[in-house]
Design a protein around this motif. Sequence first.
Motif, PDB file in Angstrom:
ATOM      1  N   MET A   1     -48.430  63.103 -31.551  1.00 18.41           N
ATOM      2  CA  MET A   1     -48.275  63.746 -30.500  1.00 18.41           C
ATOM      3  C   MET A   1     -48.264  65.134 -30.884  1.00 18.41           C
ATOM      4  SD  MET A   1     -45.536  63.514 -27.758  1.00 18.41           S
ATOM      5  CE  MET A   1     -44.167  63.889 -27.450  1.00 18.41           C
ATOM      6  N   ILE A   2     -49.185  65.944 -30.361  1.00 19.73           N
ATOM      7  CA  ILE A   2     -49.364  67.365 -30.198  1.00 19.73           C
ATOM      8  C   ILE A   2     -49.158  68.075 -28.940  1.00 19.73           C
ATOM      9  CG2 ILE A   2     -50.916  69.375 -30.847  1.00 19.73           C
ATOM     10  CD1 ILE A   2     -52.446  67.184 -32.502  1.00 19.73           C
ATOM     11  N   THR A   3     -48.413  69.057 -29.042  1.00 22.47           N
ATOM     12  CA  THR A   3     -48.096  69.968 -27.828  1.00 22.47           C
ATOM     13  C   THR A   3     -48.302  71.346 -28.323  1.00 22.47           C
ATOM     14  OG1 THR A   3     -46.410  68.394 -27.036  1.00 22.47           O
ATOM     15  CG2 THR A   3     -46.408  70.409 -25.939  1.00 22.47           C
ATOM     16  N   GLY A   4     -49.326  72.136 -28.039  1.00 19.27           N
ATOM     17  CA  GLY A   4     -49.654  73.361 -28.342  1.00 19.27           C
ATOM     18  C   GLY A   4     -49.849  73.364 -29.905  1.00 19.27           C
ATOM     19  N   LYS A   5     -48.877  74.171 -30.396  1.00 25.89           N
ATOM     20  CA  LYS A   5     -48.905  74.422 -31.744  1.00 25.89           C
ATOM     21  C   LYS A   5     -47.767  73.654 -32.705  1.00 25.89           C
ATOM     22  CE  LYS A   5     -50.445  79.340 -32.491  1.00 25.89           C
ATOM     23  NZ  LYS A   5     -50.971  79.727 -33.359  1.00 25.89           N
ATOM     24  N   GLY A   7     -45.974  69.726 -33.034  1.00 22.91           N
ATOM     25  CA  GLY A   7     -46.472  68.247 -32.883  1.00 22.91           C
ATOM     26  C   GLY A   7     -45.402  67.468 -33.700  1.00 22.91           C
ATOM     27  N   LYS A   8     -45.619  65.968 -33.561  1.00 24.80           N
ATOM     28  CA  LYS A   8     -44.634  65.087 -34.386  1.00 24.80           C
ATOM     29  C   LYS A   8     -45.526  63.938 -34.520  1.00 24.80           C
ATOM     30  CE  LYS A   8     -41.867  63.908 -30.438  1.00 24.80           C
ATOM     31  NZ  LYS A   8     -40.366  63.805 -29.792  1.00 24.80           N
ATOM     32  N   PHE A   9     -44.772  63.015 -35.652  1.00 28.38           N
ATOM     33  CA  PHE A   9     -45.046  61.755 -35.937  1.00 28.38           C
ATOM     34  C   PHE A   9     -43.885  61.093 -35.847  1.00 28.38           C
ATOM     35  CE2 PHE A   9     -47.752  64.615 -38.533  1.00 28.38           C
ATOM     36  CZ  PHE A   9     -49.138  63.890 -38.165  1.00 28.38           C
ATOM     37  N   TYR A  10     -43.735  59.844 -35.145  1.00 30.03           N
ATOM     38  CA  TYR A  10     -42.589  59.254 -34.801  1.00 30.03           C
ATOM     39  C   TYR A  10     -42.821  57.767 -34.641  1.00 30.03           C
ATOM     40  CZ  TYR A  10     -44.471  59.134 -29.883  1.00 30.03           C
ATOM     41  OH  TYR A  10     -45.296  59.005 -28.826  1.00 30.03           O
ATOM     42  N   GLU A  20     -38.530  60.596 -36.725  1.00 29.80           N
ATOM     43  CA  GLU A  20     -39.767  61.654 -36.433  1.00 29.80           C
ATOM     44  C   GLU A  20     -39.602  62.433 -37.789  1.00 29.80           C
ATOM     45  OE1 GLU A  20     -38.548  63.784 -32.934  1.00 29.80           O
ATOM     46  OE2 GLU A  20     -37.010  64.866 -34.125  1.00 29.80           O
ATOM     47  N   ILE A  21     -41.039  62.984 -37.744  1.00 30.98           N
ATOM     48  CA  ILE A  21     -41.211  64.192 -38.581  1.00 30.98           C
ATOM     49  C   ILE A  21     -42.003  65.347 -37.471  1.00 30.98           C
ATOM     50  CG2 ILE A  21     -42.834  65.274 -40.162  1.00 30.98           C
ATOM     51  CD1 ILE A  21     -42.468  62.940 -41.858  1.00 30.98           C
ATOM     52  N   THR A  22     -41.575  66.607 -37.672  1.00 33.64           N
ATOM     53  CA  THR A  22     -41.927  67.608 -36.918  1.00 33.64           C
ATOM     54  C   THR A  22     -42.481  68.242 -37.499  1.00 33.64           C
ATOM     55  OG1 THR A  22     -39.702  68.935 -36.526  1.00 33.64           O
ATOM     56  CG2 THR A  22     -40.039  67.067 -34.947  1.00 33.64           C
ATOM     57  N   TYR A  23     -43.384  69.197 -36.850  1.00 33.98           N
ATOM     58  CA  TYR A  23     -44.103  70.159 -37.589  1.00 33.98           C
ATOM     59  C   TYR A  23     -44.789  71.380 -36.626  1.00 33.98           C
ATOM     60  CZ  TYR A  23     -48.579  67.780 -35.814  1.00 33.98           C
ATOM     61  OH  TYR A  23     -49.694  67.172 -34.914  1.00 33.98           O
ATOM     62  N   THR A  24     -45.337  72.259 -37.228  1.00 32.78           N
ATOM     63  CA  THR A  24     -45.806  73.515 -36.381  1.00 32.78           C
ATOM     64  C   THR A  24     -47.269  73.912 -37.173  1.00 32.78           C
ATOM     65  OG1 THR A  24     -43.654  74.359 -35.910  1.00 32.78           O
ATOM     66  CG2 THR A  24     -45.407  75.733 -35.556  1.00 32.78           C
ATOM     67  N   TYR A  25     -48.176  74.016 -36.322  1.00 34.88           N
ATOM     68  CA  TYR A  25     -49.255  74.734 -36.988  1.00 34.88           C
ATOM     69  C   TYR A  25     -49.114  76.236 -37.387  1.00 34.88           C
ATOM     70  CZ  TYR A  25     -52.871  71.259 -35.870  1.00 34.88           C
ATOM     71  OH  TYR A  25     -53.453  70.159 -35.908  1.00 34.88           O
ATOM     72  N   ALA A  54     -48.248  59.315 -42.499  1.00 35.53           N
ATOM     73  CA  ALA A  54     -48.925  59.478 -41.412  1.00 35.53           C
ATOM     74  C   ALA A  54     -49.370  61.017 -41.379  1.00 35.53           C
ATOM     75  CB  ALA A  54     -48.016  59.040 -40.234  1.00 35.53           C
ATOM     76  N   ALA A  55     -48.434  61.942 -41.724  1.00 33.49           N
ATOM     77  CA  ALA A  55     -48.658  63.318 -42.078  1.00 33.49           C
ATOM     78  C   ALA A  55     -49.693  63.515 -42.858  1.00 33.49           C
ATOM     79  CB  ALA A  55     -47.530  64.008 -42.108  1.00 33.49           C
TER      80      ALA A  55
END
Length: 89
Positions: A1-5, A7-10, A20-25, A54-55
Motif C-alpha cells: 500500500m502506497i500513500t504519497g511518499k 507506504g507499508k507492507f503488512y 507491518e513494515i513502513t517506509y518513506t520514499y 516483500a520489501a
Amino acid sequence: MITGKKGKFYIEIDGTEEAEITYTYAGKDKIIIDHTEVSDKLKGQSIGYKLINAAVDFARANNIKIKPLCTYVAAVFKKKKDEYLDIIH
C-alpha cells in the motif's frame, strides 16, 4: 500500500493488521524503512522476514534501493548482506 511518499507492507488477518513494515520514499530510487512491528500472536513465525522479503521484492521489481533505518531490518540486512547487496543503499 502506497500513500504519497509513504507506504507499508503488512499482514492482515480477519480484517486486522497484525504486522507491518513502513517506509518513506527518498527520491525516485530509494525507500527508507523506518519501522517494523509484529503482533504478539504472530511472533516466532518469521513474519518479520516475510515482510522484509516483500520489501526486497518490491525494490528489485522497481529498481530502487532500501536504506534500513529500522534496527530490525538493519540487523537482518547486515546478517544476510550477500543476499541483499543489490538493493542496500
